[in-house]
Motif scaffolding. Structure first.
Motif, PDB file in Angstrom:
ATOM      1  N   SER A 122       0.807  -1.219   0.000  1.00 48.71           N
ATOM      2  CA  SER A 122       0.000   0.000   0.000  1.00 48.71           C
ATOM      3  C   SER A 122       0.842   1.272   0.000  1.00 48.71           C
ATOM      4  CB  SER A 122      -0.971   0.009   1.193  1.00 48.71           C
ATOM      5  OG  SER A 122      -0.286  -0.018   2.416  1.00 48.71           O
ATOM      6  N   TYR A 429      -5.193   1.938 -10.613  1.00 49.74           N
ATOM      7  CA  TYR A 429      -4.212   1.715  -9.556  1.00 49.74           C
ATOM      8  C   TYR A 429      -2.816   2.072 -10.037  1.00 49.74           C
ATOM      9  CZ  TYR A 429      -1.358  -0.141  -5.915  1.00 49.74           C
ATOM     10  OH  TYR A 429      -0.430  -0.225  -4.913  1.00 49.74           O
ATOM     11  N   TRP A 433      -0.320   4.781  -8.502  1.00 45.30           N
ATOM     12  CA  TRP A 433       0.975   4.310  -7.991  1.00 45.30           C
ATOM     13  C   TRP A 433       2.112   5.122  -8.598  1.00 45.30           C
ATOM     14  CZ3 TRP A 433       5.677   1.953  -8.993  1.00 45.30           C
ATOM     15  CH2 TRP A 433       6.237   1.155  -7.991  1.00 45.30           C
ATOM     16  N   CYS A 439      -2.336   3.104  -2.330  1.00 44.26           N
ATOM     17  CA  CYS A 439      -3.567   2.566  -1.733  1.00 44.26           C
ATOM     18  C   CYS A 439      -4.722   3.426  -2.230  1.00 44.26           C
ATOM     19  CB  CYS A 439      -3.447   2.601  -0.219  1.00 44.26           C
ATOM     20  SG  CYS A 439      -4.651   1.624   0.674  1.00 44.26           S
ATOM     21  N   VAL A 440      -5.622   2.847  -3.043  1.00 46.22           N
ATOM     22  CA  VAL A 440      -6.592   3.651  -3.781  1.00 46.22           C
ATOM     23  C   VAL A 440      -7.999   3.069  -3.647  1.00 46.22           C
ATOM     24  CG1 VAL A 440      -7.118   4.710  -6.011  1.00 46.22           C
ATOM     25  CG2 VAL A 440      -4.757   4.058  -5.481  1.00 46.22           C
ATOM     26  N   GLU A 447      -8.146  -0.784  -2.965  1.00 43.52           N
ATOM     27  CA  GLU A 447      -7.255  -1.535  -3.841  1.00 43.52           C
ATOM     28  C   GLU A 447      -5.800  -1.198  -3.497  1.00 43.52           C
ATOM     29  OE1 GLU A 447      -8.536  -3.699  -5.795  1.00 43.52           O
ATOM     30  OE2 GLU A 447     -10.556  -3.036  -6.305  1.00 43.52           O
ATOM     31  N   ASP A 448      -4.992  -2.255  -3.419  1.00 41.44           N
ATOM     32  CA  ASP A 448      -3.553  -2.057  -3.271  1.00 41.44           C
ATOM     33  C   ASP A 448      -2.860  -2.892  -4.331  1.00 41.44           C
ATOM     34  OD1 ASP A 448      -3.620  -4.671  -2.349  1.00 41.44           O
ATOM     35  OD2 ASP A 448      -2.954  -4.188  -0.315  1.00 41.44           O
ATOM     36  N   ALA A 452      -4.629  -5.241  -7.415  1.00 36.99           N
ATOM     37  CA  ALA A 452      -4.333  -4.862  -8.793  1.00 36.99           C
ATOM     38  C   ALA A 452      -3.617  -5.998  -9.524  1.00 36.99           C
ATOM     39  CB  ALA A 452      -3.471  -3.598  -8.821  1.00 36.99           C
TER      40      ALA A 452
END
Length: 538
Positions: A122, A429, A433, A439-440, A447-448, A452
């Protein structure tokens, strides 16, 4: 701005990036400490990574993972791990998240029993994120961390009210490109764990609070043994007693599921538990069987912990841990609270409740949440079924898990929505990133990198399904799953995303689309999404 800093003349340590004030966090003595770890253990790390590649080549050629014949004596032996320290006896609710100062304060204040500060899945490992995270943890451990933003001031509660801190360093497969030792990148794992211990180990030991780590992505007992050697060397270098550093290992790769006893044994002087890292585990299952056309999974939403192969993994972990005197930690529910839609929020919370009820009923000793608002729900479920600090007395003697139980895939379908959601999650993601956010929240799920990766590897496997000599897959409406379908999804995505306000990483959407397109067209599945992406940050 870049600069070259030396630990000491002739010591061969350089830092390739510079941030104001970083010398306070990276003095010459700390760099020398890290360099020693690199020189002692880099050769063995590379040997372990080479063994991973060889093992995967065997799987690609048709081999199947199985319990090891050469370690049967460990599985059959009568032994237990070292006693669990008092601070880690009750871990019924743990919160996880990145290491920015606001998150560190909110997580420590959250009311959870433990906080896993995550440098891995994350956190996007920009140099700024890494140093900010290390400094935030150091300041928090000293009791002085404060964060101000938007007219609000965030401060730590008294230490007795704070969650117990555990740190997750990055896995063995990752390098830290900003620190070179004798011209080679240091292992990210050594940088994260080593620097944290250098600054904080004595303070934490004095408080009977560690240091405590979560170890990710292990695939074998030999990789666990490498961690044992590293942590023992850190203890010796810092003058700490052997076993002062305690660890929990995430069982989040398919090969590791066949070596849980062996991993516990390799770390038996310091390990306190194993964790069902479910999302990375599903990703690992897909990656392990990427060339097996009979083991293709349906869309992610259908691959739940109720599926037989995942239930077998969870129950075997519980049985193994409790036999050896260790905690069996449950996994992450990715749901987050939904504002503005009461019905959807109620449904999401019901899924979380059902998941936590499954875990505590099965015998898990604690669980993970991604959002502070879910802590009361998880605690309520575990309090009702687990009145003591843990339930290691639940032996689960009824569990009998074979190799086939762990590898037989779940059956299901792929919908158009499921395919397009995988594309969207990957792009969104990856864009975030690349912008420094690991971490979204996407469609009310946190989602991390692990989630993904499920989406990314599923897309590759679905699109390359014909490589196994079978007919291409089809969606549940009969549409072929092919590169035309992918191209249409990618072409339509920018317009859809442009309509979303405050999209994390909006400036990197085109770059992310290009990366996903190349990764899915590649003849070989990339081992990790973050490996090529890492070269594009900083």
């Amino acid at each position: 701005m870049s600069a070259v800093l030396q630990a000491r003349p002739g010591q061969g340590v350089v830092i390739t990036h510079h941030l104001p004030g970083q010398e306070r966090l990276l003095p010459a003595a700390a760099l020398e400490f890290l360099a020693d770890l690199h020189r002692r253990f880099e050769g063995e790390r590379q040997a372990r990574l080479s063994a991973r590649r060889a093992r995967q080549q065997a799987f690609d050629a048709g081999a199947l993972p199985d319990f090891r014949a050469d370690t049967a004596h460990i599985r059959q032996g009568d032994w237990t791990v070292a006693p669990t320290p008092a601070a880690l006896l009750d871990r019924r609710v743990e919160i996880t998240g990145p290491v920015d100062p606001k998150m560190v304060i909110n997580a420590l204040n959250s009311g959870a029993n433990c906080y896993m500060a995550d440098f891995e899945d994350s956190t996007a490992p920009t140099w700024s994120n890494l140093l900010t995270g290390q400094q935030a943890l150091r300041t928090a451990i000293a009791g002085a961390l404060v964060f101000e933003a938007g007219g609000k001031r965030y401060e730590l509660r008294p230490e007795r009210e704070q969650a117990v801190l555990l740190v997750r360093p990055r896995g063995w497969h990752l390098d830290e490109k900003h620190v070179l030792v004798d011209g080679a990148r240091i292992a990210a794992a050594l940088f994260d764990a080593g620097l944290f211990c250098y600054h904080n180990a004595h303070v934490l030991a004095g408080k009977a609070r560690g240091p405590y780590f979560y170890l990710p992505k292990l695939q074998s007992m030999e990789e666990a043994a490498l961690w044992e050697q590293v942590l023992a060397a850190i203890e010796a270098a810092l003058g700490l007693p052997h076993g002062q550093i305690k660890v929990t290992v995430l069982i989040e790769t398919l090969p590791a599921a066949f070596e849980m006893d062996e991993i516990l044994h390799a770390l038996k002087d310091r390990i306190v538990g194993l964790n069902c890292g479910r999302w990375d585990y599903i990703f690992s299952y897909i990656k392990t069987f990427r060339r097996h056309s009979d083991k293709v999974l349906p869309e992610r939403g259908q691959v739940t912990m109720a599926q037989p192969f995942l239930r077998a993994y969870s129950e075997l972990l519980i049985q193994t841990c409790h036999r050896r005197g260790a905690h069996a930690m449950g996994g992450m529910a990715a749901q987050i609270p939904i504002s503005g839609d009461a019905d959807a929020n109620t449904a999401a919370l019901a899924r979380v409740r059902a998941d936590k009820l499954r875990e505590v009923t099965a015998g898990h000793d604690g669980t993970w949440v991604a959002h502070p608002a879910l802590i009361p729900l998880a605690r309520e479920v575990f309090d009702a079924r687990m009145p003591g600090p843990h339930q290691r007395q639940v032996a689960r003697a009824d569990v009998s898990v074979s190799r086939d139980d762990l590898i037989t895939p779940s059956r299901g379908t792929i919908s158009r929505q499921g395919f397009e959601n995988n594309v969207e999650v990957c792009v969104r993601y990856l864009a975030a990133w690349l912008a420094g956010n690991g971490c979204v929240p996407i469609h009310h799920l946190m989602e991390d990198a692990a989630t993904a990766e499920i989406a990314r590897t599923q897309l590759w496997q679905w699109l390359h399904f014909a490589d196994g000599g079978s007919e291409p897959l089809s969606l549940d409406d009969g549409t072929p799953v092919d590169f035309v379908l992918l191209e249409r999804a990618l072409i339509g995505l920018p317009a859809r995303l442009a309509a979303q306000p405050n999209l994390p990483g909006a400036g990197h959407v085109s770059e992310a689309i290009g990366m996903l397109d190349r990764l899915t067209h590649a003849e070989e599945l990339a081992e990790f999404l973050t490996l090529p992406a890492y070269e594009r940050i900083d």
